[in-house]
Design an enzyme around this catalytic site. Sequence first.
Site, mmCIF file in Angstrom:
data_model
loop_
_atom_site.group_PDB
_atom_site.id
_atom_site.type_symbol
_atom_site.label_atom_id
_atom_site.label_comp_id
_atom_site.label_asym_id
_atom_site.label_seq_id
_atom_site.Cartn_x
_atom_site.Cartn_y
_atom_site.Cartn_z
ATOM 1 N N SER A 95 -90.283 25.744 -82.237
ATOM 2 C CA SER A 95 -91.679 25.301 -82.333
ATOM 3 C C SER A 95 -91.912 24.584 -83.651
ATOM 4 O O SER A 95 -92.593 23.549 -83.694
ATOM 5 C CB SER A 95 -92.647 26.490 -82.270
ATOM 6 O OG SER A 95 -92.614 27.073 -81.000
ATOM 7 N N PHE A 133 -100.472 20.193 -86.256
ATOM 8 C CA PHE A 133 -101.154 19.326 -85.284
ATOM 9 C C PHE A 133 -102.357 20.083 -84.745
ATOM 10 O O PHE A 133 -102.187 21.100 -84.053
ATOM 11 C CB PHE A 133 -100.166 19.021 -84.162
ATOM 12 C CG PHE A 133 -100.666 18.171 -83.030
ATOM 13 C CD1 PHE A 133 -100.578 16.780 -83.074
ATOM 14 C CD2 PHE A 133 -101.182 18.759 -81.874
ATOM 15 C CE1 PHE A 133 -100.990 15.995 -82.003
ATOM 16 C CE2 PHE A 133 -101.600 17.979 -80.797
ATOM 17 C CZ PHE A 133 -101.508 16.594 -80.867
ATOM 18 N N LEU A 135 -105.276 20.200 -82.344
ATOM 19 C CA LEU A 135 -105.988 19.674 -81.172
ATOM 20 C C LEU A 135 -106.858 20.779 -80.563
ATOM 21 O O LEU A 135 -108.060 20.589 -80.342
ATOM 22 C CB LEU A 135 -104.977 19.162 -80.134
ATOM 23 C CG LEU A 135 -105.578 18.593 -78.840
ATOM 24 C CD1 LEU A 135 -106.377 17.320 -79.132
ATOM 25 C CD2 LEU A 135 -104.473 18.276 -77.821
ATOM 26 N N TRP A 166 -105.212 28.242 -83.071
ATOM 27 C CA TRP A 166 -103.864 28.371 -82.508
ATOM 28 C C TRP A 166 -102.957 27.258 -83.009
ATOM 29 O O TRP A 166 -102.199 26.677 -82.218
ATOM 30 C CB TRP A 166 -103.911 28.364 -80.975
ATOM 31 C CG TRP A 166 -104.566 29.565 -80.407
ATOM 32 C CD1 TRP A 166 -105.774 29.602 -79.776
ATOM 33 C CD2 TRP A 166 -104.077 30.911 -80.438
ATOM 34 N NE1 TRP A 166 -106.068 30.895 -79.412
ATOM 35 C CE2 TRP A 166 -105.040 31.724 -79.812
ATOM 36 C CE3 TRP A 166 -102.917 31.503 -80.943
ATOM 37 C CZ2 TRP A 166 -104.873 33.095 -79.665
ATOM 38 C CZ3 TRP A 166 -102.754 32.866 -80.795
ATOM 39 C CH2 TRP A 166 -103.728 33.640 -80.156
ATOM 40 N N CYS A 242 -98.441 12.398 -77.881
ATOM 41 C CA CYS A 242 -97.680 13.269 -78.801
ATOM 42 C C CYS A 242 -97.222 14.509 -78.049
ATOM 43 O O CYS A 242 -96.084 14.970 -78.200
ATOM 44 C CB CYS A 242 -98.541 13.718 -79.983
ATOM 45 S SG CYS A 242 -99.272 12.384 -80.919
ATOM 46 N N GLU A 368 -98.821 23.632 -75.050
ATOM 47 C CA GLU A 368 -98.364 22.295 -74.628
ATOM 48 C C GLU A 368 -98.615 22.064 -73.151
ATOM 49 O O GLU A 368 -97.785 21.477 -72.450
ATOM 50 C CB GLU A 368 -96.872 22.124 -74.923
ATOM 51 C CG GLU A 368 -96.508 22.306 -76.365
ATOM 52 C CD GLU A 368 -96.804 21.085 -77.195
ATOM 53 O OE1 GLU A 368 -97.098 20.026 -76.625
ATOM 54 O OE2 GLU A 368 -96.779 21.209 -78.421
HETATM 55 C C1 LIG Z 1 -98.461 30.621 -80.465
HETATM 56 C C2 LIG Z 1 -99.257 29.402 -80.090
HETATM 57 C C3 LIG Z 1 -99.099 28.219 -80.795
HETATM 58 C C4 LIG Z 1 -99.900 27.110 -80.499
HETATM 59 N N1 LIG Z 1 -99.758 25.947 -81.253
HETATM 60 C C5 LIG Z 1 -100.664 24.952 -81.094
HETATM 61 C C6 LIG Z 1 -100.664 23.823 -81.993
HETATM 62 O O1 LIG Z 1 -99.804 23.707 -82.876
HETATM 63 N N2 LIG Z 1 -101.638 22.881 -81.859
HETATM 64 C C7 LIG Z 1 -102.599 22.973 -80.887
HETATM 65 O O2 LIG Z 1 -103.454 22.092 -80.848
HETATM 66 N N3 LIG Z 1 -102.611 24.016 -80.009
HETATM 67 C C8 LIG Z 1 -101.676 24.997 -80.101
HETATM 68 N N4 LIG Z 1 -101.697 26.079 -79.242
HETATM 69 C C9 LIG Z 1 -102.770 26.186 -78.244
HETATM 70 C C10 LIG Z 1 -102.314 25.932 -76.823
HETATM 71 O O3 LIG Z 1 -101.996 24.591 -76.641
HETATM 72 C C11 LIG Z 1 -103.427 26.428 -75.887
HETATM 73 O O4 LIG Z 1 -103.401 27.841 -75.938
HETATM 74 C C12 LIG Z 1 -103.246 25.932 -74.461
HETATM 75 O O5 LIG Z 1 -103.572 24.566 -74.370
HETATM 76 C C13 LIG Z 1 -104.113 26.710 -73.446
HETATM 77 O O6 LIG Z 1 -105.424 26.772 -73.865
HETATM 78 P P1 LIG Z 1 -106.190 28.177 -73.892
HETATM 79 O O7 LIG Z 1 -105.341 29.164 -74.602
HETATM 80 O O8 LIG Z 1 -107.548 27.915 -74.443
HETATM 81 O O9 LIG Z 1 -106.283 28.631 -72.398
HETATM 82 P P2 LIG Z 1 -107.376 28.173 -71.307
HETATM 83 O O10 LIG Z 1 -107.500 26.704 -71.301
HETATM 84 O O11 LIG Z 1 -108.595 28.984 -71.516
HETATM 85 O O12 LIG Z 1 -106.644 28.629 -69.976
HETATM 86 C C14 LIG Z 1 -106.572 30.004 -69.581
HETATM 87 C C15 LIG Z 1 -105.994 30.067 -68.171
HETATM 88 O O13 LIG Z 1 -106.805 29.301 -67.273
HETATM 89 C C16 LIG Z 1 -106.012 28.315 -66.632
HETATM 90 N N5 LIG Z 1 -106.770 27.099 -66.403
HETATM 91 C C17 LIG Z 1 -107.533 26.387 -67.269
HETATM 92 N N6 LIG Z 1 -108.028 25.308 -66.664
HETATM 93 C C18 LIG Z 1 -107.561 25.305 -65.405
HETATM 94 C C19 LIG Z 1 -107.702 24.420 -64.269
HETATM 95 N N7 LIG Z 1 -108.414 23.310 -64.309
HETATM 96 N N8 LIG Z 1 -107.069 24.745 -63.125
HETATM 97 C C20 LIG Z 1 -106.296 25.860 -63.041
HETATM 98 N N9 LIG Z 1 -106.128 26.732 -64.050
HETATM 99 C C21 LIG Z 1 -106.737 26.442 -65.234
HETATM 100 C C22 LIG Z 1 -104.840 28.065 -67.581
HETATM 101 O O14 LIG Z 1 -103.746 27.490 -66.895
HETATM 102 C C23 LIG Z 1 -104.585 29.458 -68.088
HETATM 103 O O15 LIG Z 1 -103.825 30.172 -67.150
HETATM 104 C C24 LIG Z 1 -100.845 27.177 -79.461
HETATM 105 C C25 LIG Z 1 -100.970 28.360 -78.697
HETATM 106 C C26 LIG Z 1 -100.178 29.456 -79.002
HETATM 107 C C27 LIG Z 1 -100.329 30.710 -78.184
#
Ligand SMILES: Cc1cc2nc3c(=O)[nH]c(=O)nc-3n(C[C@H](O)[C@H](O)[C@H](O)COP(=O)(O)OP(=O)(O)OC[C@H]3O[C@@H](n4cnc5c(N)ncnc54)[C@H](O)[C@@H]3O)c2cc1C
Length: 389
Positions: A95, A133, A135, A166, A242, A368
């Site tokens: 990562s 990064f 986002l 995150w 990206c 991602e």
């Molecule tokens: C350890 C770690 C490191 C990370 N590093 C970064 C980073 O460096 N930069 C960054 O910007 N982000 C980072 N992230 C964030 C990560 O990209 C997000 O957690 C991810 O995009 C999911 O968003 P969320 O956690 O808000 O889940 P949510 O969007 O709330 O989703 C929760 C659940 O609902 C589902 N869901 C949501 N929308 C839909 C849909 N339309 N249809 C069906 N199912 C859906 C999802 O698939 C998931 O199962 C990191 C996360 C972790 C855990």
Amino acid sequence: MPRFPGVDYLQFDSLLTEQERLVRQTARQFVDDRVLPIIRDAFNNATFPQQLVREMADLGFLGANLEGYGCAGMNNVEYGLIMQELERGDSGLRSFASVQGALVMFPIHAYGSEEQKQRWLPKLQAGEAIGCFGLTEPGFGSNPSGMRTTAENRGSNWILNGEKTWITNGSIADVAIVWARTADGIRGFLVERGTRGYTTTDIHGKLSMRASVTSSLHFADCAIAGENQLPCAKGLKAALACLSQARFGIGWGVLGAAMDCYETARRYTLERKQFDDRPLASHQLVQEKLAWMITEISKAQLLAFHVAKLKDLGKVEAAHISMLKRNNVAIALEGARLSRDLLGANGIMDEYPIMRHMCNLETVKTYEGTEHIHTLVIGEKVTGIPAYR
Ligand SMILES: Cc1cc2nc3c(=O)[nH]c(=O)nc-3n(C[C@H](O)[C@H](O)[C@H](O)COP(=O)(O)OP(=O)(O)OC[C@H]3O[C@@H](n4cnc5c(N)ncnc54)[C@H](O)[C@@H]3O)c2cc1C
């Protein structure tokens, strides 16, 4: 601990050039010598082994598939093989390399001014600077288009307000690529550590990615100079491009975790005896699990290799990378669960890497682009119907 022999059921190696094998061997040796001896403690103590950053840089692992500015200019198979070996060590280390190369160096390389490139890329490549990064926001993960962080143009400055969360490498980053809403749509900015109004807090209590720093970034009337905007990053599609780079690396990386779990289970079941002093591996139900794992790993290797070739040719689509990420993470996670099962009680111990990989892969499934989101990307590609909303 015997050295990792590699996993090659289908003569995959015959597809690789000598140079590609050499790159993999370099990464493999680095992981065996420098990562494996310390990673269990790093994970247990929730510390990122930052001392390895310069070593990875010296080996050309950071931004390895970028050209110029000190970068190694490797092809995408070589880059993928590095990610594979790093993730065999730990997803947290991969990562770090993914964020640094694909989410920080790539956007500066692709969207930055010449001055920004000269200033940051050589340092990031050399591990003299670390990037992150930003986002994701507290209210917007899968749907970053709803982001609330704003950048307001005031005179020669941009004023940032909002929160990102995150964020991998957040509190150790010298520079953050931050995506914010402007009057002209979403844009990318370079925010340096120490800028007034920019603070970070670390997220504690993770049971996954423990050997990786994860933070929140806070912006309160944070003023940055106009020249810190990435001039060519226009709209959310720039941020998503990206992510495609990083997801490609993940598709390869998880193969390393999967191989480690498979090889651990194969060795263990050959050694451990139950019922009439026979090795576990002599039982059909055990062989069925090993057969599933090696079949899925072999298919996933070929998928990764083909997508890398498409990427080298400039023909890869985001939807191809979605298939790679979704499939390879899913088989790695399922393989980790099967491997844990085959080790019985020992499978839950930190003496073996399986639970660590399994816990890490839960994050890899989510970040991602979650598995659901990549399913919808593939669904849209084959039906023409976006089903996200
Ligand atoms: C350890 C770690 C490191 C990370 N590093 C970064 C980073 O460096 N930069 C960054 O910007 N982000 C980072 N992230 C964030 C990560 O990209 C997000 O957690 C991810 O995009 C999911 O968003 P969320 O956690 O808000 O889940 P949510 O969007 O709330 O989703 C929760 C659940 O609902 C589902 N869901 C949501 N929308 C839909 C849909 N339309 N249809 C069906 N199912 C859906 C999802 O698939 C998931 O199962 C990191 C996360 C972790 C855990």
